[in-house]
Write a protein that holds these residues in place. Structure first.
Motif, short mmCIF file in Angstrom:
data_model
loop_
_atom_site.label_atom_id
_atom_site.label_comp_id
_atom_site.label_asym_id
_atom_site.label_seq_id
_atom_site.Cartn_x
_atom_site.Cartn_y
_atom_site.Cartn_z
N UNK A 15 43.80 -10.09 -13.72
CA UNK A 15 44.31 -11.47 -13.68
C UNK A 15 43.21 -12.51 -13.39
N UNK A 16 41.99 -12.06 -13.14
CA UNK A 16 40.88 -12.97 -12.86
C UNK A 16 40.15 -13.27 -14.16
N UNK A 17 40.18 -14.54 -14.58
CA UNK A 17 39.55 -14.95 -15.84
C UNK A 17 38.52 -16.04 -15.71
N UNK A 18 38.47 -16.71 -14.57
CA UNK A 18 37.52 -17.82 -14.37
C UNK A 18 36.79 -17.66 -13.04
N UNK A 19 35.70 -18.38 -12.91
CA UNK A 19 34.94 -18.36 -11.67
C UNK A 19 35.80 -18.86 -10.50
N UNK A 20 36.62 -19.87 -10.73
CA UNK A 20 37.50 -20.38 -9.67
C UNK A 20 38.50 -19.34 -9.20
N UNK A 21 39.09 -18.60 -10.13
CA UNK A 21 40.02 -17.53 -9.77
C UNK A 21 39.28 -16.42 -9.01
N UNK A 22 38.05 -16.13 -9.44
CA UNK A 22 37.24 -15.14 -8.74
C UNK A 22 37.01 -15.55 -7.30
N UNK A 23 36.66 -16.80 -7.05
CA UNK A 23 36.39 -17.27 -5.69
C UNK A 23 37.62 -17.12 -4.82
N UNK A 24 38.80 -17.42 -5.33
CA UNK A 24 40.03 -17.26 -4.54
C UNK A 24 40.27 -15.79 -4.21
N UNK A 25 40.05 -14.90 -5.16
CA UNK A 25 40.20 -13.47 -4.94
C UNK A 25 39.15 -12.97 -3.95
N UNK A 26 37.91 -13.43 -4.12
CA UNK A 26 36.79 -13.04 -3.26
C UNK A 26 37.09 -13.41 -1.81
N UNK A 27 37.61 -14.60 -1.60
CA UNK A 27 37.93 -15.10 -0.26
C UNK A 27 38.94 -14.19 0.44
N UNK A 28 39.86 -13.63 -0.30
CA UNK A 28 40.92 -12.79 0.27
C UNK A 28 40.44 -11.38 0.62
N UNK A 29 39.20 -11.04 0.33
CA UNK A 29 38.69 -9.69 0.58
C UNK A 29 38.40 -9.43 2.05
N UNK A 30 38.30 -10.48 2.88
CA UNK A 30 38.02 -10.28 4.31
C UNK A 30 37.39 -11.50 4.93
N UNK A 31 37.27 -11.47 6.26
CA UNK A 31 36.76 -12.63 7.00
C UNK A 31 35.36 -13.04 6.59
N UNK A 32 34.44 -12.07 6.43
CA UNK A 32 33.08 -12.45 6.07
C UNK A 32 33.03 -13.07 4.67
N UNK A 33 33.87 -12.59 3.76
CA UNK A 33 33.94 -13.18 2.41
C UNK A 33 34.52 -14.60 2.48
N UNK A 34 35.56 -14.76 3.29
CA UNK A 34 36.18 -16.08 3.45
C UNK A 34 35.20 -17.07 4.04
N UNK A 35 34.36 -16.65 4.98
CA UNK A 35 33.38 -17.55 5.59
C UNK A 35 32.35 -18.02 4.57
N UNK A 36 32.00 -17.16 3.65
CA UNK A 36 31.08 -17.56 2.57
C UNK A 36 31.73 -18.63 1.70
N UNK A 37 33.00 -18.41 1.34
CA UNK A 37 33.72 -19.37 0.50
C UNK A 37 33.91 -20.69 1.23
N UNK A 38 34.18 -20.65 2.53
CA UNK A 38 34.35 -21.88 3.31
C UNK A 38 33.09 -22.72 3.31
#
Length: 85
Positions: free
Chosen positions: A25-48
């Protein structure tokens, strides 16, 4: 997909790189970032810190609307700063 981490992003994630299959379901960089953020706290901190984190797809700067596929290489890194020559 291969994802590369540089500088403090690498330190925050705790890895130089990762390889995984991109969810279908991931087709764009923006969708990737939302998925990436949900992988865990350290990933979310990078996105923040996304105001300072840059993304490249296959060594080209990417924006949220850019298309992404499982064969791509993604890099996350802070802005590049210059130095003395």
């Amino acid at each position: 997909m291969k994802i590369l981490y540089f500088a403090w992003v690498r330190d925050k994630i705790g890895l130089d790189s990762e390889e995984f299959d991109l969810p279908p379901e991931i087709n764009t960089a923006g969708e990737f970032i939302q998925w990436f953020k949900a992988r865990g706290d350290n990933y979310a901190q990078v996105v923040e810190a996304s105001g300072t984190v840059k993304m490249a797809i296959n060594q080209e700067y990417a924006g949220p609307e850019d298309v992404l596929c499982n064969e791509d290489e993604v890099a996350l890194f802070p802005p590049v700063t210059g130095g003395k020559c």
